[in-house]
Enzyme design. Structure first.
Site, short mmCIF file in Angstrom:
data_model
loop_
_atom_site.label_atom_id
_atom_site.label_comp_id
_atom_site.label_asym_id
_atom_site.label_seq_id
_atom_site.Cartn_x
_atom_site.Cartn_y
_atom_site.Cartn_z
CD GLU A 120 -2.78 1.40 2.37
OE1 GLU A 120 -2.69 0.60 3.30
OE2 GLU A 120 -3.56 2.34 2.35
CD GLU A 263 -4.88 -1.73 5.74
OE1 GLU A 263 -3.90 -1.32 6.40
OE2 GLU A 263 -5.49 -1.02 4.93
CG ASN A 264 -0.33 -6.64 4.01
OD1 ASN A 264 -0.37 -5.72 3.19
ND2 ASN A 264 0.63 -6.73 4.93
CG HIS A 296 -5.73 1.15 12.65
ND1 HIS A 296 -6.24 2.42 12.61
CD2 HIS A 296 -5.29 0.90 11.39
CE1 HIS A 296 -6.13 2.92 11.40
NE2 HIS A 296 -5.55 2.01 10.63
CD GLU A 297 -2.80 -1.80 10.77
OE1 GLU A 297 -3.39 -1.92 9.67
OE2 GLU A 297 -2.29 -0.71 11.13
CG HIS A 300 -7.61 -1.31 8.06
ND1 HIS A 300 -8.38 -0.32 7.50
CD2 HIS A 300 -6.46 -0.71 8.45
CE1 HIS A 300 -7.71 0.84 7.56
NE2 HIS A 300 -6.55 0.63 8.13
CD GLU A 319 -5.88 3.81 6.76
OE1 GLU A 319 -6.03 3.69 8.00
OE2 GLU A 319 -5.34 2.91 6.07
#
Ligand code: ARG
Ligand code: ZN
Length: 876
Positions: A120, A263-264, A296-297, A300, A319
């Site tokens: 990203e 966050e893959n 957070h991740e 996502h 985001e």
């Protein structure tokens, strides 16, 4: 040159499946891809196939199995074009890359011997030729081949579907991701890593394996991350009804990473600083930050991955929303008012200056030169504020209905912020048409509030005026829809039930919806002149101006039922006192300490105000950067530094006994626990200690010297060392040395050691910074180290950074240029230190402008840094 939102067109070709094969090697890595491609039915004519690619060596390209000759495709620095392609076809591309030489940390690179990726926003094009845009979603199957000894762990997104060994000492592993995804969510890892495993049972009873991979030796630092992950999973189920859709959720920690984490899909990659923690090496703040980033991740996975972005202008869709979700999670886990204070502090110190400077942009930008430059406080933090306002306007139930609708109707698709707002509108009966300006208008609105009490009519009227400042490219602004939460206090400090014309009395907080440039709101049944409590909970990201007297602020600080507004009143009182000090310093007069401030702070320390964390927040001085942002032109970094220093020392002397008492009363033995109560006690204890050291109080200095050696956790150890380094009390150099000897093998701890020196007026002089850069533990290629020294210097030490001779500017520009060759994203981030040069006096302006010009003229300058310096210099 710039990419524009207005020029968006859907992709000409879609990709349904991607098969990747990586052969990881020491010299180079070979990447073979096989894509099934078809013309996009939404487009009348697909035309040529254009693939993105940067710094790739193309070995072969074939359409439907037939290798193309030289004349059948065109290559340039950024793309591969095949003019003639069928409606549907298979494309095979083989490229060669050199991850071990990739210091930009975009695409595939090596960090401490481990292969890893950061795709990203546009890193995938550094791996292979591909339509590298978020609205092309495909199913990926990835085969990784590598030396079995060196790289026993080979990971990618999804589920492991095969593995085997080759006769040459290499092995292979195959992964399949069942969910279609854009290329920016692709990830790969290859290395010799330790795995810590756990599992989670979702609300519908599915088992998810949780795997965290770290370097050998760090296995004892992932308990907190693992616990946080399970908490986050449970929270998203309870709060948003979102369940984990994976069989295995993997996280890998790497040392060299440009941001916090990524966050893959099913394979998050984390900066070690955002995941590794044990009490001996990590502070309370680290523990909290890790929980927030893990959350957070994870969040996502729905807000970003299941529902993704149509294009990068929509970045805040994932985001802003995800930061809001993360803040809400943290508030639920710790203390809601303290969380709110920290969110606002961050917004004000990072986002307000951005919104007020030459790189100001809307939450949904309309153009960019380099999208990597838009991972900004505006897109993240202001974006979160925008979602928060809608949450409050709709109320929790309607908001939840709105997000349910949003997830349900856009699952598996690439959408826009407009789709999000529309879902919220559809699920509620709110009209958010004017509210949408928050996405498109840059600049922090200013609110001016005047109050009028009419004792005869027993009415109280608030006249509110809004102004949205001009920002680059946006001269004329429309009035915004701004929720302003207010309350009224009577003279005994009680909250009044609020009633407006023709309404039943309601609660004690009322949200005024400001929609016009000027509007008045009248409360009835107000016999005695009240003290207004304005912008409760910081209900909107605005700058508020009102004419409270100092006594009103002290009164609010002592009595307001809204804890945020209490804190705010204390900060404002402190700021006023500091600016009186600034004025005295500039005039060559003696600085004096305000009695109101001493009394207010003393009251907080002595009072048994239940929430210690809140008391600690209230007693924390606004930082120099924030004061600079508030100061009228020209900013005087020296006067700010001296006034702040003076106030801190005098407060400590005036309240010495109270600080000593608080220091002692908040000691505790027993095992370290990062729970809210213990964190608050340590915070108040160490804040008291810092004041005592700043005030030169002998017992305090003794206590700090003692604590720095005897502490059993990093919070207390740094809690003592930081003020020592800030004041350079006798014994500091020895303590720094001892700290180094003890922790030199812990990179995350060394980052702290660097940062406290870089931000100290004594150790963070230009000579000091040069020494730190030459220190054996420093590494220019590691972003954490660059942030710990150069980032901390520019942001956390304005007094030395802005030294009047301008030498720090020259030095800093040299570092930006040096870093630009290695890591453009990091260089561009550093270059922002000059962006607000117009806020300073003419001499400093000229010196900073010279450096910006010098950077701009560099013939090899990256697009990243170019954008920041040209926007900073602006059209002149
Ligand atoms: N999406 C990531 C996050 O906020 C950060 C992306 C990193 N971007 C970058 N340009 N390095 O969680
Ligand atoms: Zn994010």
């Amino acid at each position: 040159r710039p990419v524009r939102l207005a020029e968006y067109t859907p992709p000409a070709h879609l990709v349904d499946t991607v098969q990747l094969r990586f052969e990881l090697g020491e010299e180079w890595t070979t990447v073979s891809s096989r894509l099934t491609v078809r013309a996009n039915p939404e487009r009348i004519e697909a035309g040529p196939l254009v693939l993105d690619g940067r710094e790739l060596e193309l070995l072969e390209v074939a359409v439907d199995g037939r290798p193309l000759g030289e004349g059948e495709y065109a290559l340039d620095a950024e793309s591969l074009t095949i003019p003639e392609v069928p409606e549907r076809f298979t494309l095979e591309v083989t490229t060669r890359i050199r991850p071990q030489e990739n210091t930009a940390l975009e695409g595939l690179y090596k960090s401490s011997g481990t292969f890893c990726t950061q795709c990203e926003p546009e890193g995938f094009r550094r791996i292979t030729y591909f339509p590298d845009r978020s609205d092309v979603m495909a199913r990926y199957t990835t085969t990784i081949v590598a030396d079995a000894q060196r790289y026993p762990v080979l990971l990618s997104n999804g589920n492991r579907i095969g593995a085997g060994t080759l006769t040459d000492g290499r092995h292979w592993v195959q992964w399949e991701d069942p969910f279609p995804k854009p290329s920016y969510l692709f990830a790969l890892v290859g290395g010799d890593l330790a795995r810590v495993a756990d599992s989670y049972t979702t609300m519908s009873g599915r088992q998810v394996a949780l795997h965290i991979y770290v370097e050998h030796g760090n296995e004892d630092k992932v308990d907190h991350a693992m616990r946080s992950l399970k908490e986050a999973m449970a929270w998203d189920e309870a709060t948003y009804g979102r369940e984990c859709d994976l069989d295995v959720y993997q996280i890998v920690a790497v040392e060299d990473f440009n941001m916090g984490a990524m966050e893959n899909k099913g394979l998050n990659i984390f900066n070690t600083s955002a995941i590794l923690a044990k009490p001996e090496t990590a502070t309370d703040a680290d523990f909290q930050r890790i929980e927030a980033i893990i959350g957070h991740e994870y969040f996502h996975n729905w807000s970003g991955n299941r529902v993704t972005l149509r294009d990068w202008f929509q970045l805040s869709l994932k985001e802003g929303f995800t930061v809001f979700r993360e803040q809400h999670f943290s508030a639920d886990r710790y203390s809601a008012p303290v969380q709110r204070i920290e969110d606002v502090r961050r917004l004000r110190t990072a986002q307000f200056p951005e919104d007020d400077g030459p790189t100001a942009h809307p939450v949904r930008p309309d153009s960019y030169i380099e999208i990597s430059n838009f991972y900004t406080p505006t897109v993240y933090e202001k974006g979160a504020e925008v979602v928060r306002m809608m949450y409050h306007l709709l109320g929790p139930e309607d908001f939840r209905r709105g997000t349910d609708l949003f997830f349900a109707s856009h699952d598996g698709r690439a959408v826009t912020t407009e789709d999000f707002v529309r879902a919220l509108e559809e699920a509620s009966d709110r009209d958010l048409s004017q509210f949408r300006l928050w996405y498109t208008q840059a600049g922090t609105p200013r609110l001016f509030v005047d109050a009028e009490h009419d004792p005869g009519a027993a009415t109280y009227t608030l006249h509110v005026r809004q102004e949205v400042p001009e920002t680059p490219g946006q001269a004329h602004k429309q009035p915004m829809h701004i929720p302003v939460a207010v309350g009224l206090l009577d003279r005994a400090g009680n909250a009044l039930p609020l009633r407006m014309e023709g309404e039943e009395p309601g609660g004690t907080t009322r949200v005024l919806e400001l929609r016009e440039a000027e509007q008045s709101f009248t409360f009835t049944g107000v016999g005695e002149d009240p003290v207004p409590s304005l912008l409760r909970g910081f209900s909107a990201p605005v700058r508020l101006e009102h004419d409270h007297r100092d006594q009103d602020l002290a009164f609010l600080l002592a009595h307001d039922e809204d804890l945020f507004t209490r804190w705010e009143a204390g900060q404002e009182l402190a700021c006023r006192s500091l600016f009186r000090g600034v004025a005295a310093y500039q005039a060559g007069d003696e600085m004096r300490l305000d009695e109101t401030l001493v009394e207010a702070f003393g009251g907080l320390l002595r009072g048994d105000a239940g929430d210690k964390a809140l008391v600690a927040e209230a007693l924390t001085q606004p930082d120099e950067g924030y004061l600079a942002d508030l100061m009228d032109w020209p900013v005087d970094p020296e006067a700010i530094h001296q006034a702040r220093r003076f106030t801190r020392a005098r407060l400590a002397q005036a309240l010495g006994d109270d600080f000593l008492y608080s220091y002692q009363a908040n000691q505790e033995g027993g095992e370290y626990r990062p729970d809210p109560g213990a964190i608050a006690r340590r915070r108040l204890k160490n804040l008291s200690l810092a004041y005592l050291v700043a005030g030169g109080v002998g017992e305090g200095i003794e206590a700090a010297r003692e604590q720095v050696h005897t502490a059993t956790n990093m919070t207390d150890r740094l809690g003592a060392l930081r003020p020592m380094v800030a004041e350079d009390v006798p014994g500091t150099a020895e303590s720094l040395e001892a700290f180094y000897t003890q922790w030199k093998d812990e990179p995350e701890v060394m980052d702290k050691w660097f940062a406290i020196q870089a931000t100290s007026p004594h150790y963070g002089t230009l000579a000091g910074i040069r020494r730190l850069l030459e220190h054996p533990a420093f590494n220019f290629k590691n972003p954490n180290k660059v942030r710990a020294v150069l980032g901390a210097f520019a942001r956390g030490n304005p007094y030395r950074f802005h030294a009047p001779d301008g030498e720090a500017y020259t030095f800093f520009a040299d570092q930006v240029l040096r870093l630009d060759r290695i890591n453009p994203q990091m260089a561009a981030a550093l270059a922002r230190a000059f962006s607000r040069f117009r806020r300073y006096d003419e001499a400093r302006q000229r010196l900073m402008r010279e450096q910006l010009e010098r950077i701009r003229q560099d013939p090899q300058l990256s697009r990243d840094t170019f954008e920041i310096v040209t926007k900073s210099l602006g059209a002149e």
